[in-house]
Design a protein around this motif. Structure first.
Motif, PDB file in Angstrom:
ATOM      1  N   ASP A 222      70.865 -10.723 -11.211  1.00 39.90           N
ATOM      2  CA  ASP A 222      69.650 -11.552 -11.256  1.00 39.90           C
ATOM      3  C   ASP A 222      70.059 -13.029 -11.257  1.00 39.90           C
ATOM      4  OD1 ASP A 222      67.144 -12.661 -11.706  1.00 39.90           O
ATOM      5  OD2 ASP A 222      67.123 -12.141 -13.843  1.00 39.90           O
ATOM      6  N   TYR A 223      70.496 -13.527 -10.099  1.00 37.95           N
ATOM      7  CA  TYR A 223      70.898 -14.933 -10.011  1.00 37.95           C
ATOM      8  C   TYR A 223      69.743 -15.842 -10.414  1.00 37.95           C
ATOM      9  CZ  TYR A 223      75.465 -14.245  -7.824  1.00 37.95           C
ATOM     10  OH  TYR A 223      76.777 -13.907  -7.579  1.00 37.95           O
ATOM     11  N   SER A 224      70.103 -16.939 -11.062  1.00 39.24           N
ATOM     12  CA  SER A 224      69.117 -17.806 -11.694  1.00 39.24           C
ATOM     13  C   SER A 224      69.539 -19.263 -11.568  1.00 39.24           C
ATOM     14  CB  SER A 224      69.021 -17.475 -13.199  1.00 39.24           C
ATOM     15  OG  SER A 224      68.778 -16.091 -13.390  1.00 39.24           O
ATOM     16  N   GLU A 225      68.638 -20.119 -11.127  1.00 36.75           N
ATOM     17  CA  GLU A 225      68.933 -21.556 -11.094  1.00 36.75           C
ATOM     18  C   GLU A 225      68.277 -22.165 -12.327  1.00 36.75           C
ATOM     19  OE1 GLU A 225      70.286 -25.325 -10.053  1.00 36.75           O
ATOM     20  OE2 GLU A 225      68.412 -24.744 -10.988  1.00 36.75           O
ATOM     21  N   ARG A 226      69.082 -22.549 -13.308  1.00 34.15           N
ATOM     22  CA  ARG A 226      68.529 -22.875 -14.634  1.00 34.15           C
ATOM     23  C   ARG A 226      67.673 -24.140 -14.630  1.00 34.15           C
ATOM     24  NH1 ARG A 226      68.931 -17.866 -16.500  1.00 34.15           N
ATOM     25  NH2 ARG A 226      71.082 -17.199 -16.817  1.00 34.15           N
TER      26      ARG A 226
ATOM     27  N   ASP B 245      79.271 -23.587 -24.085  1.00 35.47           N
ATOM     28  CA  ASP B 245      79.152 -24.951 -24.596  1.00 35.47           C
ATOM     29  C   ASP B 245      80.386 -25.739 -24.182  1.00 35.47           C
ATOM     30  OD1 ASP B 245      78.349 -27.199 -25.911  1.00 35.47           O
ATOM     31  OD2 ASP B 245      78.924 -26.471 -27.920  1.00 35.47           O
ATOM     32  N   PRO B 246      80.314 -26.597 -23.206  1.00 33.01           N
ATOM     33  CA  PRO B 246      79.125 -26.885 -22.381  1.00 33.01           C
ATOM     34  C   PRO B 246      78.873 -25.760 -21.377  1.00 33.01           C
ATOM     35  CG  PRO B 246      81.020 -28.092 -21.535  1.00 33.01           C
ATOM     36  CD  PRO B 246      81.489 -27.387 -22.769  1.00 33.01           C
ATOM     37  N   PRO B 247      77.645 -25.687 -20.835  1.00 33.34           N
ATOM     38  CA  PRO B 247      77.325 -24.638 -19.867  1.00 33.34           C
ATOM     39  C   PRO B 247      78.254 -24.665 -18.644  1.00 33.34           C
ATOM     40  CG  PRO B 247      75.338 -25.746 -20.587  1.00 33.34           C
ATOM     41  CD  PRO B 247      76.499 -26.563 -21.104  1.00 33.34           C
ATOM     42  N   VAL B 248      78.443 -23.494 -18.053  1.00 37.64           N
ATOM     43  CA  VAL B 248      79.301 -23.334 -16.869  1.00 37.64           C
ATOM     44  C   VAL B 248      78.436 -22.780 -15.748  1.00 37.64           C
ATOM     45  CG1 VAL B 248      81.318 -22.154 -15.929  1.00 37.64           C
ATOM     46  CG2 VAL B 248      81.245 -22.734 -18.367  1.00 37.64           C
ATOM     47  N   PHE B 249      78.438 -23.439 -14.585  1.00 39.25           N
ATOM     48  CA  PHE B 249      77.640 -22.935 -13.471  1.00 39.25           C
ATOM     49  C   PHE B 249      78.517 -22.711 -12.249  1.00 39.25           C
ATOM     50  CE2 PHE B 249      74.534 -25.309 -16.133  1.00 39.25           C
ATOM     51  CZ  PHE B 249      73.801 -24.214 -16.543  1.00 39.25           C
ATOM     52  N   LEU B 250      77.967 -21.999 -11.271  1.00 41.14           N
ATOM     53  CA  LEU B 250      78.752 -21.608 -10.101  1.00 41.14           C
ATOM     54  C   LEU B 250      78.902 -22.761  -9.118  1.00 41.14           C
ATOM     55  CD1 LEU B 250      77.197 -18.070  -9.622  1.00 41.14           C
ATOM     56  CD2 LEU B 250      79.530 -18.594 -10.403  1.00 41.14           C
ATOM     57  N   LYS B 251      80.037 -22.744  -8.411  1.00 41.72           N
ATOM     58  CA  LYS B 251      80.284 -23.742  -7.373  1.00 41.72           C
ATOM     59  C   LYS B 251      80.837 -23.030  -6.139  1.00 41.72           C
ATOM     60  CE  LYS B 251      84.699 -24.846  -9.538  1.00 41.72           C
ATOM     61  NZ  LYS B 251      84.715 -23.568 -10.266  1.00 41.72           N
TER      62      LYS B 251
ATOM     63  N   LYS C 254      72.797 -25.804 -11.100  1.00 44.80           N
ATOM     64  CA  LYS C 254      72.860 -24.887 -12.247  1.00 44.80           C
ATOM     65  C   LYS C 254      72.629 -23.436 -11.841  1.00 44.80           C
ATOM     66  CE  LYS C 254      71.580 -28.442 -15.604  1.00 44.80           C
ATOM     67  NZ  LYS C 254      70.652 -28.848 -16.692  1.00 44.80           N
ATOM     68  N   THR C 255      73.346 -22.983 -10.809  1.00 43.42           N
ATOM     69  CA  THR C 255      73.231 -21.585 -10.394  1.00 43.42           C
ATOM     70  C   THR C 255      74.065 -20.703 -11.325  1.00 43.42           C
ATOM     71  OG1 THR C 255      72.755 -22.149  -8.094  1.00 43.42           O
ATOM     72  CG2 THR C 255      73.663 -19.966  -8.499  1.00 43.42           C
TER      73      THR C 255
ATOM     74  N   GLY D  84      72.159  -7.779   0.212  1.00 43.92           N
ATOM     75  CA  GLY D  84      73.154  -6.723   0.033  1.00 43.92           C
ATOM     76  C   GLY D  84      74.095  -7.018  -1.122  1.00 43.92           C
ATOM     77  N   PRO D  85      74.765  -5.973  -1.617  1.00 40.26           N
ATOM     78  CA  PRO D  85      75.574  -6.108  -2.836  1.00 40.26           C
ATOM     79  C   PRO D  85      76.791  -7.008  -2.693  1.00 40.26           C
ATOM     80  CG  PRO D  85      75.924  -3.954  -1.821  1.00 40.26           C
ATOM     81  CD  PRO D  85      74.773  -4.588  -1.098  1.00 40.26           C
ATOM     82  N   ASN D  86      77.289  -7.144  -1.472  1.00 36.51           N
ATOM     83  CA  ASN D  86      78.504  -7.949  -1.286  1.00 36.51           C
ATOM     84  C   ASN D  86      78.271  -9.137  -0.352  1.00 36.51           C
ATOM     85  OD1 ASN D  86      80.051  -6.072  -2.890  1.00 36.51           O
ATOM     86  ND2 ASN D  86      79.845  -4.677  -1.149  1.00 36.51           N
ATOM     87  N   ASP D  87      77.005  -9.474  -0.114  1.00 40.01           N
ATOM     88  CA  ASP D  87      76.691 -10.648   0.695  1.00 40.01           C
ATOM     89  C   ASP D  87      77.015 -11.912  -0.102  1.00 40.01           C
ATOM     90  OD1 ASP D  87      75.751  -9.007   2.699  1.00 40.01           O
ATOM     91  OD2 ASP D  87      73.627  -9.291   2.211  1.00 40.01           O
ATOM     92  N   PRO D  88      77.334 -13.019   0.574  1.00 37.74           N
ATOM     93  CA  PRO D  88      77.557 -14.266  -0.160  1.00 37.74           C
ATOM     94  C   PRO D  88      76.287 -14.701  -0.894  1.00 37.74           C
ATOM     95  CG  PRO D  88      78.152 -14.480   2.171  1.00 37.74           C
ATOM     96  CD  PRO D  88      77.456 -13.173   2.024  1.00 37.74           C
ATOM     97  N   VAL D  89      76.459 -15.351  -2.039  1.00 42.65           N
ATOM     98  CA  VAL D  89      75.312 -15.957  -2.712  1.00 42.65           C
ATOM     99  C   VAL D  89      75.296 -17.434  -2.328  1.00 42.65           C
ATOM    100  CG1 VAL D  89      76.553 -16.383  -4.894  1.00 42.65           C
ATOM    101  CG2 VAL D  89      74.051 -16.334  -4.869  1.00 42.65           C
ATOM    102  N   VAL D  90      74.130 -17.900  -1.909  1.00 46.88           N
ATOM    103  CA  VAL D  90      73.987 -19.273  -1.441  1.00 46.88           C
ATOM    104  C   VAL D  90      73.442 -20.138  -2.575  1.00 46.88           C
ATOM    105  CG1 VAL D  90      72.884 -20.774   0.249  1.00 46.88           C
ATOM    106  CG2 VAL D  90      73.516 -18.432   0.899  1.00 46.88           C
ATOM    107  N   ILE D  91      74.192 -21.170  -2.944  1.00 48.49           N
ATOM    108  CA  ILE D  91      73.681 -22.134  -3.928  1.00 48.49           C
ATOM    109  C   ILE D  91      72.534 -22.896  -3.263  1.00 48.49           C
ATOM    110  CG2 ILE D  91      74.252 -24.214  -5.233  1.00 48.49           C
ATOM    111  CD1 ILE D  91      76.924 -23.067  -5.816  1.00 48.49           C
TER     112      ILE D  91
END
Ligand code: ZN
Length: 285
Positions: free
Chosen positions: A158-162, A255-261, A123-124, A110-117
């Motif tokens: 489009d969440y992505s784990e780099r 630079d440097p990359p920033v990822f979610l926490k 690198k999410t 769903g659009p407002n569900d939590p995103v799980v790392i």
């Protein structure tokens, strides 16, 4: 029309978002928004149902969870590097043909569900995108006929784990398919609601700070080209999703990359398609 689905995960009921902002329960229509629905002229039948029943239909209470606006599709096809600036920030060349990859359909949420790392992820990353929903089976479709095959559009992150995507060998699919990695919605808008899909602003913020701010006018390959192109390689079924790529400003591009926490808040929107908000949580919490 604007289609929504609401209720607990896996138990969503169909609904509609009306022009006056009221959200109504459409479960009396008797069909979920799935392959059978889209392939069986469901949009026309739903419009006819709404014309006589929407006014008297129950209102969905505020605070009820929204699910993805469509049932789980047969495919989520994504387009890589479809914004020239994003290709540059990723250190990739401008593609001469659309780059395609898949996202597991189990990542839909769903659009407002939590995103799980995901477990072991460091690198999410985020990607605001315009998604196309297919309305009619498409195989070897000409560009000129492509729009007949489009049911509508929705907002997609489009969440992505780099590291999973690029450091673990093989294709991008590993970094794109984790659970909760495909928030879709809040609604599916039929094309008449939206105007030109190539003139839409799209944006994304992390903790209130703007990270992506662009327009679908920057897409290298537009909607008719993508539907036609993809249909040369596979049959697109009603309800399938094509995500059209992301503009610059993903975490990987810093630079440097920033990822979610855990604890981060992600908000995003596409003009005419509403907005989403996801709280970032750790795996296992
Ligand atoms: Zn993407």
């Amino acid at each position: 029309m604007k289609l929504i689905r609401y209720g607990n995960p896996g138990e969503e009921q169909p609904g509609l978002l009306l022009a006056d902002g009221r959200r109504i329960d459409a479960s009396a229509f008797g069909e979920d928004y799935n392959e059978e629905f889209f392939g069986g002229d469901g949009l026309q039948r739903l419009a006819a149902w709404a014309a006589t029943h929407a006014a008297g239909a129950p209102t969905i209470p505020d605070g009820v969870r929204l699910g993805p606006p469509i049932a789980r599709p047969s495919k989520i096809v994504c387009v890589g590097l479809n914004y020239a600036d994003h290709a540059r920030e990723s250190g990739a060349e401008i593609p001469s043909e659309p780059i395609l990859f898949f996202k597991a359909t189990s990542s839909l949420t769903g659009p407002n569900d939590p995103v799980v790392i995901p477990r072991g992820s460091e690198k999410t990353d985020w990607e605001v995108e315009l998604a196309i929903v297919i309305g009619k089976k498409a195989g070897y479709v000409e560009e000129a006929d492509a729009k007949e095959h489009v049911a509508g559009y929705a907002l997609h992150n489009d969440y992505s784990e780099r590291a999973f995507q690029m450091e673990r060998g093989g294709q991008w699919v590993k970094g794109k398919s984790c659970d909760t990695f495909a928030p879709l919605g809040p609604f599916l808008a039929t094309p008449d609601e939206l105007g030109d899909p190539h003139q839409l602003k799209l944006w994304l913020k992390v903790n209130g700070e703007t990270r992506q701010d662009s327009s679908t006018a920057q897409m290298i390959f537009g909607v008719p080209e993508l539907v036609s192109y993809i249909s040369q390689f596979m049959t697109l079924l009603p309800g399938d999703v094509i995500s059209t790529g992301t503009p610059p400003g993903v975490g990987l591009g810093f630079d440097p990359p920033v990822f979610l926490k855990p604890g981060d808040e992600v908000e995003l929107g596409v003009e005419g398609l509403g907005s989403q908000r996801q709280s970032v949580v750790a795996w296992g919490d």
